[in-house]
Design an enzyme around this catalytic site. Structure first.
Site, PDB file in Angstrom:
ATOM      1  N   CYS A  15      -8.476 -16.502 -52.422  1.00  0.00           N
ATOM      2  CA  CYS A  15      -9.740 -16.205 -51.774  1.00  0.00           C
ATOM      3  C   CYS A  15      -9.854 -14.705 -51.532  1.00  0.00           C
ATOM      4  CB  CYS A  15      -9.800 -16.920 -50.440  1.00  0.00           C
ATOM      5  SG  CYS A  15      -8.338 -16.561 -49.461  1.00  0.00           S
ATOM      6  N   CYS A  18      -7.757 -12.826 -49.008  1.00  0.00           N
ATOM      7  CA  CYS A  18      -6.366 -12.456 -49.261  1.00  0.00           C
ATOM      8  C   CYS A  18      -6.240 -10.962 -49.518  1.00  0.00           C
ATOM      9  CB  CYS A  18      -5.814 -13.170 -50.491  1.00  0.00           C
ATOM     10  SG  CYS A  18      -6.073 -14.927 -50.460  1.00  0.00           S
ATOM     11  N   ASP A 431     -24.384   9.326 -95.232  1.00  0.00           N
ATOM     12  CA  ASP A 431     -25.134  10.431 -94.679  1.00  0.00           C
ATOM     13  C   ASP A 431     -24.560  11.699 -95.317  1.00  0.00           C
ATOM     14  OD1 ASP A 431     -26.871  11.727 -92.917  1.00  0.00           O
ATOM     15  OD2 ASP A 431     -25.188  12.187 -91.597  1.00  0.00           O
ATOM     16  N   ASP A 632     -21.672   9.957 -88.859  1.00  0.00           N
ATOM     17  CA  ASP A 632     -20.759  10.525 -87.865  1.00  0.00           C
ATOM     18  C   ASP A 632     -20.718   9.706 -86.572  1.00  0.00           C
ATOM     19  OD1 ASP A 632     -23.123  11.126 -86.666  1.00  0.00           O
ATOM     20  OD2 ASP A 632     -23.045  13.267 -87.140  1.00  0.00           O
ATOM     21  N   ASP A 636     -26.282   8.841 -86.255  1.00  0.00           N
ATOM     22  CA  ASP A 636     -26.642   7.731 -87.121  1.00  0.00           C
ATOM     23  C   ASP A 636     -26.474   6.383 -86.444  1.00  0.00           C
ATOM     24  OD1 ASP A 636     -26.774   9.753 -89.066  1.00  0.00           O
ATOM     25  OD2 ASP A 636     -24.617   9.571 -89.369  1.00  0.00           O
TER      26      ASP A 636
END
Lengths: 747, 116
Positions: A15, A18, A431, A632, A636
C-alpha cells in the site's frame, strides 16, 4: 566518507502508506542522506555512506523485504548468468551420464543378447529389479521433468515436461504391468521397455545440455558490448584523484583518462586533447579527434592523449547502457513471421496428447497382434518425438544472433518487426544533405585570378573577413575554412548584405564584392575569362562565389557539401541487392543532378521542402513499394516515421537512438547496406528454422504414430524418437549460431 | 476392448476440458506479490491489475532452464530477461482493460495479466 547511491527493490510493499514507513526506516540508518521511494516501481533510491546490507536490514526490520537493484548491463550480472548456465550445464550432463549408464547396457542387451520379455518367475524378478533401477533413474535424472509436468498440470497447463513425463511414464508403467501381471497379457505382448525410459531421459538431458552451451554463444554480441564498460574510473574530487568503481561516479564528476584507457562514462572534455577509437560502437575505423568541448562516449578507447572531462551521463543513462538496453530488448522481440509458430506452440502439447491417444486407439482396434504393445509403443513415440521447443525457438534464436550481429557493425535495430520489414525493402529513399553528403559545407576550391596579385591565403583572409559579418549558411563554411588554416582575417568595414546576391564591404578604401554571378553582373564585373571554370565547378556539385576588388574579379571560391567517400560504393551495394535508390533534397536541380550522378543514383527529386518529404514517401508507398527512408533523424522525422522502415544516420555516437526503426551509428551508408544484408540473412535463417521445425513435427509425428507401418512395416522406436527430439532444438540453435559467421560486406 | 476404447475417449475429453475449456482460477491482485517462476509454472499465474495505471510486477525466477529466463508480454511489447534467484521488476505501462497473456520464449510457462 564517500557518498554512494544505492537502489533497493522493495518486496511486500502493498500500500502507498508503506512508502513513508520504509523511507523513515532508511533515513534512520546512520549515514543516510536521503531515501526516496518510487511506489509504482517499488524502488527506493538511497544516498549516503551506509552500506547496502545496512539498508536491507533496516527495511527488513520495518517488515518488508529488499534486494539491491543491480545496475543494468553490469559485469557481475553477466558473470552470474554465465556461472548459473555453467552449473546448469554440468547438472544436466550428470543427469545424462546417470541415465545413459543404465539405458545403454539395457539397450545392448535387448538388441544383441537376450529377449526383453517376461514369462518365468525368475524373469519376473530380474526385470522387476531392472524396473526399480529405472525408477531410481527417473527420480535421479528425470525428476525435473515429472515435477514440472505435475505442477503445470495442476495449473491447467502443459509443456515439454508433460510430454516427456507422459512418454517415459507410460513406457515404465506398462513395463511394470508386464512384470507384475504377465498373465493378464497375451504372450507376444509381454515385452518390457525400461531401456526406452532410461535412454529417453538421458538423451533429452543431453540435448538440453548442448542447447545451453549453444545458447550461450547467441548472446556473444551483447557480452562484447557489456565488456566495453570500464570497471573503474579515476575521478578528481576536492583536488584529489581517486580510482573508484564506475557505479560510484556521479554526474558532474571530473574524470581523468590516460592514453590507452577506456572512457568510463559519457562526458564533455574540459582539458587536453586526444584521438579516440570509437569503432567498437560505430564500426567506423578511423579514430575521432577530441578537443575541449568534444563529447566522449562510454566504452570507447582513448588512444593518444590524456584528457579530463566532466561526466554528463552515468550509470544506465550512458549511450553505451542505452545501446545495450536497446539491443537486449530487440533481441528478445519477435518479428511477425514468428507469430504462427507461437499460436501453434500454445495449442501444441494438449493436441499431441490427443494424437497419441488416437494413435493408440487405432493400433489397439485395427493393428496386428500384439495390438496392445503397438498401441503403447506408438503413443509413447508420439509423445516423445513431438518437439514444441524447436518451433518456439526457431524465431527468437535467429533474432538474437541477427540483432547482435547488426550491433557489431554499428547498426541498432529497434525490434523484430523492423528487422523483418528491412529485409523486404524495395525502395530506399536517401536524403542528400548529411546522408549522402557530409552535411557540412566546406571550401573545396580557391581559384585566384591573374589580376589579384594575392595567394590563396590572402584571398581567404579577405573573403572570410567579409563573411564573418554574414549570416548566410555558406559564409560559415568560408570563415571556418580560414580559421582551420589559421589565417588571420582581414578587418573589413562598411559591410552591407545584398539579399539574394551577396555582400559588399570596404577595406583600406577599396570596395569589395563577394557573392554570386548576379552580383557580379549588377556591378558590371567582368567574369568572362573565368566563366568556363565556374561552370565546371557547378557541374561538380559545387557552388562558385566570386570575389571582386574595385570591380575587378580576384578570386572564385567554391563551396560544396562533400559527398562521403564511400557513398557511391554503398549505394552500389544497395542496388546490387535489388533495391531501387531514390534521392530527395531541398537543393537546386543542378546540384542535385551532379550529386546523384556522382553516386550513381538515377532517380532524384530536387527542391523538395522538408515538409514534402513525407509526401514523397507516401507516393512511393501508393505505388506498392516497401519504402525505407534514411535521414538524419531530426529534419526528416515525419518521413522517417511514415516510411516502412526509418533509418536514422548518425555521425559518430551522437545519435538519438530512440528515434528510428534502425539507427546507423556511423555516418557511412555502408551501415545501411549492412543493415539490409543482416536483416535479409536473419530472415533467411528464421525461415530455415521454421521450415525445419514444422517439417520435423509434421513428418515425425505421423511416422511415430506408425503411418509407415501398413506400407513398409516400419515403426519408430521410442529411443530414436527421444534422440530426434533431443537434437531437433539443438539443430535450431546451431543453425541460428551459423548467422554469427555472416559477413555483411560481401553482400 | 470396448472398455479400453471408452477410457481413451474419456481421456481425450478430459484433456480438452482440462487444458482448453476449463475456466481459470480467480486472478490474484498484483499488490505486493512476487511471481515465482519455477518448475514450468508462474505462481500465481493470473494477476489482476488496475486499468489505466502504470504499475510493476516482480518476478522471482528459481528455475535454471534457459526457457524460463525470458518473460514476454507481446501485447505490451514487453520482453525482459529474468535474473536467477533474484527478483526482477518489470514495468507495466498504463493499459486498457482486458486479458493479456505473458509467457516464456517457448510458451511453456504461461500466465495472464487481467487488467480491470
Amino acid at each position: 566518507m564517500d557518498t554512494n547511491r544505492v537502489q533497493l527493490n522493495i518486496i511486500g510493499a502493498g500500500c502507498a502508506s508503506c512508502v513513508g514507513k520504509i523511507e523513515k526506516a532508511l533515513k534512520s540508518v546512520p549515514g543516510v542522506d536521503s531515501a526516496e521511494m518510487n511506489f509504482a516501481e517499488r524502488i527506493v533510491d538511497v544516498s549516503g555512506s551506509a552500506t547496502p546490507e545496512q539498508l536491507i536490514t533496516a527495511v527488513e526490520a520495518a517488515g518488508y523485504n529488499a534486494t539491491q537493484l543491480q545496475a543494468e548491463a553490469s559485469f557481475d550480472a553477466m558473470d552470474e548468468k554465465e556461472q548459473a548456465d555453467l552449473d546448469y550445464y554440468h547438472s544436466l550432463l550428470r543427469h545424462t551420464f546417470i541415465a545413459l549408464s543404465v539405458g545403454i547396457p539395457l539397450m545392448i542387451y535387448g538388441l544383441f543378447i537376450g529377449e526383453m520379455t517376461v514369462s518365468t518367475t525368475a524373469e519376473q524378478l530380474a526385470w522387476g529389479l531392472v524396473g526399480l533401477v529405472t525408477l531410481s533413474i527417473m527420480v535421479l535424472s528425470g525428476r525435473h521433468f515429472y515435477v514440472g509436468a505435475w505442477k503445470s498440470f495442476v495449473h491447467h497447463n502443459a509443456n515439454m515436461d508433460t510430454l516427456i513425463a507422459l512418454g517415459t511414464g507410460t513406457a515404465w508403467l506398462y513395463s511394470m504391468l508386464v512384470v507384475a501381471f504377465p498373465t493378464l497379457l497375451p504372450e507376444m505382448a509381454r515385452h518390457v521397455y525400461f531401456e526406452a525410459t532410461a535412454m529417453i531421459i538421458g538423451l533429452i538431458n543431453l540435448g538440453l545440455a548442448l542447447e545451453v552451451k549453444a545458447r550461450g554463444k547467441t548472446s556473444e554480441a551483447i557480452k562484447r558490448l557489456i565488456g566495453l564498460q570500464a570497471k573503474t574510473a579515476r575521478v578528481i574530487r576536492d583536488g584529489k584523484e581517486l580510482d573508484i568503481d564506475i557505479a560510484q561516479v556521479l554526474q558532474g564528476d571530473k574524470v581523468r583518462v590516460r592514453p590507452g584507457e577506456k572512457i568510463p562514462v559519457d562526458g564533455v572534455v574540459i582539458e587536453g586533447s586526444t584521438s579516440v577509437d570509437e569503432s567498437m560502437l560505430t564500426g567506423e575505423p578511423i579514430p575521432v579527434e577530441k578537443h575541449i568541448d568534444s563529447e566522449v562516449v562510454t566504452g570507447t578507447l582513448n588512444k593518444s592523449g590524456a584528457i579530463v572531462f566532466t561526466a554528463t551521463h552515468v550509470g544506465k543513462d550512458t549511450a553505451l547502457a542505452r545501446i545495450i538496453a536497446m539491443v537486449k530488448r530487440a533481441q528478445n522481440s519477435k518479428p511477425p513471421i514468428g507469430r504462427l509458430a507461437d499460436v501453434i506452440a500454445s495449442y501444441f502439447v494438449p493436441a499431441i496428447m490427443i494424437i497419441a491417444i488416437v494413435s493408440a486407439m487405432v493400433w489397439f482396434n485395427f493393428g496386428p497382434e500384439p495390438s496392445m504393445v503397438f498401441a503403447i509403443v506408438s503413443a509413447t513415440t508420439v509423445l516423445i518425438i513431438a518437439c514444441p521447443c524447436a518451433l518456439g525457438l526457431a524465431t527468437p534464436m535467429s533474432v538474437m544472433v541477427g540483432v547482435g550481429k547488426a550491433a557489431e557493425s554499428g547498426v541498432l535495430i529497434r525490434n523484430g518487426e523492423a528487422l523483418q520489414t528491412a529485409s523486404k525493402i524495395s525502395v530506399m529513399v536517401l536524403d542528400k544533405t548529411g546522408t549522402i553528403t557530409q552535411g557540412s559545407p566546406q571550401v573545396t576550391d580557391v581559384v585566384v585570378t591573374q589580376a589579384s596579385s594575392m595567394d590563396e591565403q590572402g584571398v581567404l583572409a579577405l573573403a572570410a573577413g567579409i563573411e564573418r559579418h554574414s549570416e548566410h549558411p555558406l559564409a560559415e563554411a568560408i570563415v571556418e575554412s580560414a580559421t582551420r588554416r589559421e589565417i588571420e582575417l582581414e578587418d573589413v568595414e562598411a559591410f552591407t548584405a545584398i539579399s539574394g546576391r551577396g555582400v559588399q564591404a570596404q577595406l583600406n578604401g577599396q570596395s569589395l564584392l563577394f557573392g554570386n554571378q548576379a552580383l557580379m553582373q549588377d556591378y558590371e564585373v567582368d567574369i568572362q575569362a573565368y566563366q568556363a571554370k565556374a561552370q565546371l565547378l557547378a557541374a561538380e556539385a559545387k557552388t562558385p562565389m566570386y570575389l571582386a576588388r574595385d570591380n575587378e574579379l580576384i578570386a572564385i571560391i567554391a563551396v560544396a557539401d562533400p559527398i562521403k567517400p564511400d557513398s557511391a560504393e554503398a549505394i552500389a551495394r544497395l542496388k546490387h541487392n535489388g533495391i531501387k535508390v531514390v534521392m530527395l533534397t531541398g537543393d537546386n536541380q543542378a546540384t542535385a543532378a551532379a550529386v546523384a550522378a556522382k553516386v550513381g543514383i538515377e532517380t532524384f527529386f530536387a527542391e523538395v521542402m522538408p515538409q514534402d518529404k513525407a509526401g514523397k514517401v507516401a507516393e512511393l508507398q501508393k505505388e506498392g513499394e516497401i519504402v525505407g527512408m534514411t535521414g538524419d533523424g531530426i529534419n526528416d522525422a515525419p518521413a522517417l516515421a511514415l516510411a516502412n522502415v526509418g533509418f536514422a544516420i548518425g555521425t559518430g555516437t551522437d545519435v538519438a537512438i530512440e528515434s528510428a526503426d534502425i539507427t546507423l551509428m556511423r555516418g557511412s551508408l555502408h551501415g545501411l547496406a549492412d543493415a539490409i544484408a543482416v536483416s535479409k540473412a536473419t530472415l533467411r535463417n528464421i525461415k530455415q528454422n521454421l521450415f525445419g521445425a514444422f517439417i520435423y513435427n509434421a513428418a515425425g509425428i505421423p511416422i511415430a504414430a506408425g503411418i509407415l507401418y501398413p506400407m513398409f512395416g516400419v515403426l519408430l522406436s521410442p529411443v530414436i524418437a527421444g534422440a530426434a527430439m533431443a537434437f531437433s532444438s539443438l539443430t535450431v540453435v546451431s543453425n541460428a549460431n551459423r548467422l554469427r559467421l555472416f559477413k555483411a560486406k560481401a553482400h | 476392448m470396448l472398455f479400453i476404447n471408452l477410457i481413451c475417449l474419456a481421456l481425450i475429453g478430459f484433456i480438452v476440458w482440462w487444458f482448453w475449456l476449463y475456466s481459470p482460477e480467480a486472478a490474484v491482485s498484483q499488490e505486493g506479490i512476487e511471481i515465482v517462476v519455477k518448475d514450468g509454472v508462474y505462481t500465481p499465474s493470473r494477476i489482476k491489475i488496475a486499468a489505466g495505471k502504470a504499475t510493476t510486477l516482480t518476478f522471482l525466477r528459481q528455475d535454471k532452464s534457459a526457457c524460463s529466463a525470458t518473460l514476454q508480454l507481446p501485447a505490451l511489447s514487453i520482453s525482459e530477461e529474468l535474473a536467477l534467484d533474484k527478483p526482477t521488476v518489470i514495468k507495466i505501462p498504463a493499459t486498457t482493460p482486458g486479458e493479456y497473456a505473458f509467457h516464456c520464449q517457448m510458451q511453456m510457462y504461461k500466465g495472464v495479466l487481467v487488467v480491470e
